[in-house]
Design an enzyme around this catalytic site. Sequence first.
Site, mmCIF file in Angstrom:
data_model
loop_
_atom_site.group_PDB
_atom_site.id
_atom_site.type_symbol
_atom_site.label_atom_id
_atom_site.label_comp_id
_atom_site.label_asym_id
_atom_site.label_seq_id
_atom_site.Cartn_x
_atom_site.Cartn_y
_atom_site.Cartn_z
ATOM 1 C CE1 TYR A 117 37.824 26.182 14.843
ATOM 2 C CE2 TYR A 117 38.728 24.351 13.350
ATOM 3 C CZ TYR A 117 38.284 25.699 13.755
ATOM 4 O OH TYR A 117 38.131 26.727 12.794
ATOM 5 C CD1 TRP A 119 37.245 20.846 12.796
ATOM 6 C CD2 TRP A 119 36.216 19.513 11.104
ATOM 7 N NE1 TRP A 119 37.132 21.519 11.517
ATOM 8 C CE2 TRP A 119 36.278 20.864 10.694
ATOM 9 C CE3 TRP A 119 35.593 18.754 10.383
ATOM 10 C CZ2 TRP A 119 35.741 21.276 9.337
ATOM 11 C CZ3 TRP A 119 35.164 19.015 9.238
ATOM 12 C CH2 TRP A 119 35.235 20.287 8.773
#
Length: 772
Positions: A117, A119
Amino acid sequence: MADGIASNDAGFKPHTSHWGVFSARMKDGALDIRPHPGDPDPNGIIGNFPGALRHRARIAEPMVRKGWLENGPGPDERRGRDEFVAVSWDKVIELLGGELARVKDQFGPGAVFGGSYGWASAGRFHHAQSQIHRFLNVALGGYVRSVNSYSSGASSVLLPQILAGYEEITKRNVSWDQIAEHTDIVLAFGGMALKNSMVAGGSISQHVERGAMDRARARGCDFVLVSPLKADLPDEAGAEWIAGMPGTDTAMMMGIVHTLVVEGLADRAFLDRYTEGWPVFERYLMGETDGQPKDAAWASGITGIAADEIVALARRLAGKRAVIVVSHSLQRAEHGEQPVWMGMVLAAALGQIGLPGGGYAYALGAIGYYGRRFNAVPGPTLSQGRNGVADFIPVARISDMLLKPGTTYRYNGQTRTYPQIKLVYWAGGNPFHHHQDLNRLRKAFARLDTLVVHELGWTATARHADIVLPCTMTLEREDIGFSSNDPLMVAMHQVAEPYGKARDDYAIFADLAERLGAREAFTEGRTAREWLAHLYETTRAGLAKQGLPAPSFEEFWTQGLMELPQLPDDGGEMRRFRDDPVAHPLSTPSGKIEIFSAKIDGHGDADCPGHPVWLDKTEVPRPAAPLFLVANQPATRLHSQLDFGGHSSDAKHRGREVARMHPEDAKARGIGDGDIARLFNERGACLAAVRVTATVRKGVIQLPTGAWFDPADPSEETSLCVHGNPNVLTRDVGTSSFAQGCAGQLTVVEVERFEGNLPPIQAFDPPVSVAV
C-alpha cells in the site's frame, strides 16, 4: 540550500516522514527527536518514533510459520494462530526463493499478487511499493496488481471521466493560499480535519492548513461544516456546524441546487457554456423523470436538516466566491460516487469553477500535499520496471479475489474475472488495518498456498503470514525525502542501527533476486548509497537546466536540506478551461464538465447511472443495530503505523481505542465517560473506551481505524477484538459496480457497556516462537 539541521549539528541528523521533517539523534541509548524549525504547525505523530524504535512489537529475525515449515505450502486455517520458528537469513532466502520459483514454474507470475500500500517510507528509494514491484517485475516477470486506493477508490475512477484527472483536481486546482486570499464561503461536506492533512504521501516540511483557515476567517471568510462530527473542521475555522445524518450529503446537495434553480440563483450562463448534460439532470432534479422533486423538503426528510436551513444555505452561497469541498470520507461508503459527482454539480450551478478560491475542491484537507504548489524540478523516482502480467483488481477487492477465484465482477464498465492466486507477497501496508470485515479477510488468507510479509512489527498481517522477513524502520537506513508538492528535499541520514537482524527491503530483494538469477537486473550493480546518488541526479540536472545552484550529491548529503523552486499557483487545468473552454477543453469525452455522462450511462450499471442520483442505502439503523458507526482515520498515527508508539498509546484509555458517543445515546445504554463498551453487529464485535461528547451527532458513534487487530481467541471465526479495531464491524462491499471502491467509512452497530473482567491487550506481544 535551506536553513536547517545538518548532520553535524549537536549530533542531530536530518530525517523526514509522512508526518513532517525532523531531526534526531541517539543519546544514552534513547532516541531524541525534534521537529523542523520551519514548520508552523508540527505534527505530534513524530512522537511515535522514540517509543517504537526498540519496542517489543518489533520483529528481530526471520520467522517461518510452523505449519508451513512442516507441511509445505497450501491452504491452512491455522494462519493467524500458529506458532513461528526462527530461521537464518540464508535459510529463509532459500525457502522463499524455492517457493517463488515453484509458483512461477507451475502457475506463472499471474498466480502471484503483489500487495503493497506504499506508505512504508517517505524516502523515495526505500519505498516498499517501488521495491516490491520492481523485484516481482524483474525476478518473476510480473504479478497481479491492485489499482486505486482505499482512500479514493470511487473518486479516482469517477473524476477523470466527468471533470479532470484526479491529481489535477486535488493538487493543481484550489489551493490553501487561494482560500486565505479570495474565498467568501467554504462549504465542506465531511470537513477538512487537520488529523488528515497533518500527513502526506511523502515528505512534508510545513503544515499550513490551520494557518490558512485562520487567515481566511480573519479576512471574513465563512466556513460551514456538514458532518456528523464537529471535529471535522478545526476551531480556527470558526465553522457553523450542520450535523446531518451520515451518508445523506448527496440529498442535501440536491436540495441546495433545487433551491438555486427554482429561485433563479443558478448560474445558467456557466451551465450552458461549460457543462454537458445539465438538461438531463435538471429533469431528474425537478422530478420530471420519477415524480419526486429533489427540493429542500425532500432533502430534509432524508438528512434530518430543516428545509428552511437548506434553503437559507443555498441563498447564502449564490453570488459568493464559494468553494465546495467533498471529503474522501463521503466516497468511502456505499454509492460513494454520488456525493463526489453531486458536489461538482453544486459547484457548477454556482458558476465558481476555475475562479481563484472558488469552485470544487475535492478532498482538500484530506492529505498534506493537496492544495499546495508543485515543485519546478523533478524528484528521485525508482523505476519499477515492466509488469508482464496485465491482470489487476480494485484494491479493496482482495478478499473477493481470494475467496471467489474465477468469478466475474463489474469494474469501470467492464466485466472482469478474479484470478487464481497462489502466493501473496506483501511489503508495505497492513491489510488488517485497511480492509473491511476482518473475519472474512482471515478466511481469505487461509485459502493461499503462501503468504509472505516484510514488516518491522508484529501486525496482524505478519501474524497471518507463512514467511515473515524483518525490515528496517526509516530511522535505521539512508534515503532521500521528497514530495512533488513540498519545496524541501531532505537527506535522510541513518540515526539508529537496525533492530535485531532486520534488513532493508532492497537488501532482502537483492538476495532473493540472486537466488532467482536476477540480482544484476534488480540492483544494476549499485549499492543502496549508490542508488541514492543516481536518483538524486534527476533533481540536480533539473536545477542546472534552469540555471539554478545544483550541488553535487555529496554537497547535498552534507548540508542535509535543500530548498527547491516551485511553480506558480495558477489554478491549473480548471483555470485554463474557464478562461477559454475552446482552446483548453477538459479531458472528458465532451471536453466539458459532465453533469450527465453518456459513457457512464452506457455501462448500464443501476448503482451508478449517467448522472448523480439519490440511492437508498443497504445498511441503515435498525432495532438490532440502531447506531451509525463512523470508522474514520485516526489522529495519533497514520493508519495503523506505529500504533505501539507513545503518541498513539497515550491517546488510548485503559489500553483501548477511544470511541466518541453522544450523551443521550450513552445515557440510554447506561454508559459513562471512560467506560469500556462492546460494539457489535452480525459481522463481529470489538471493545473500545467511550468518550461521551456532544461533538458527535445523536445516533452516531465514532471509532477511528488503526488499532491493531487483537482477537481475544484467534481460534474463533468471529472472535472479539479487544483492542478496538472497527473493521471487524464494517462491510466488505464495493462502493458500486462502477468503481468498486472501499465502502468502510459507515456501518451500523449496537453498543453496550462491557461487564466483567477486561481481556488483556496482546496486539503488541510477539507470537509464540518454537524450535524445530
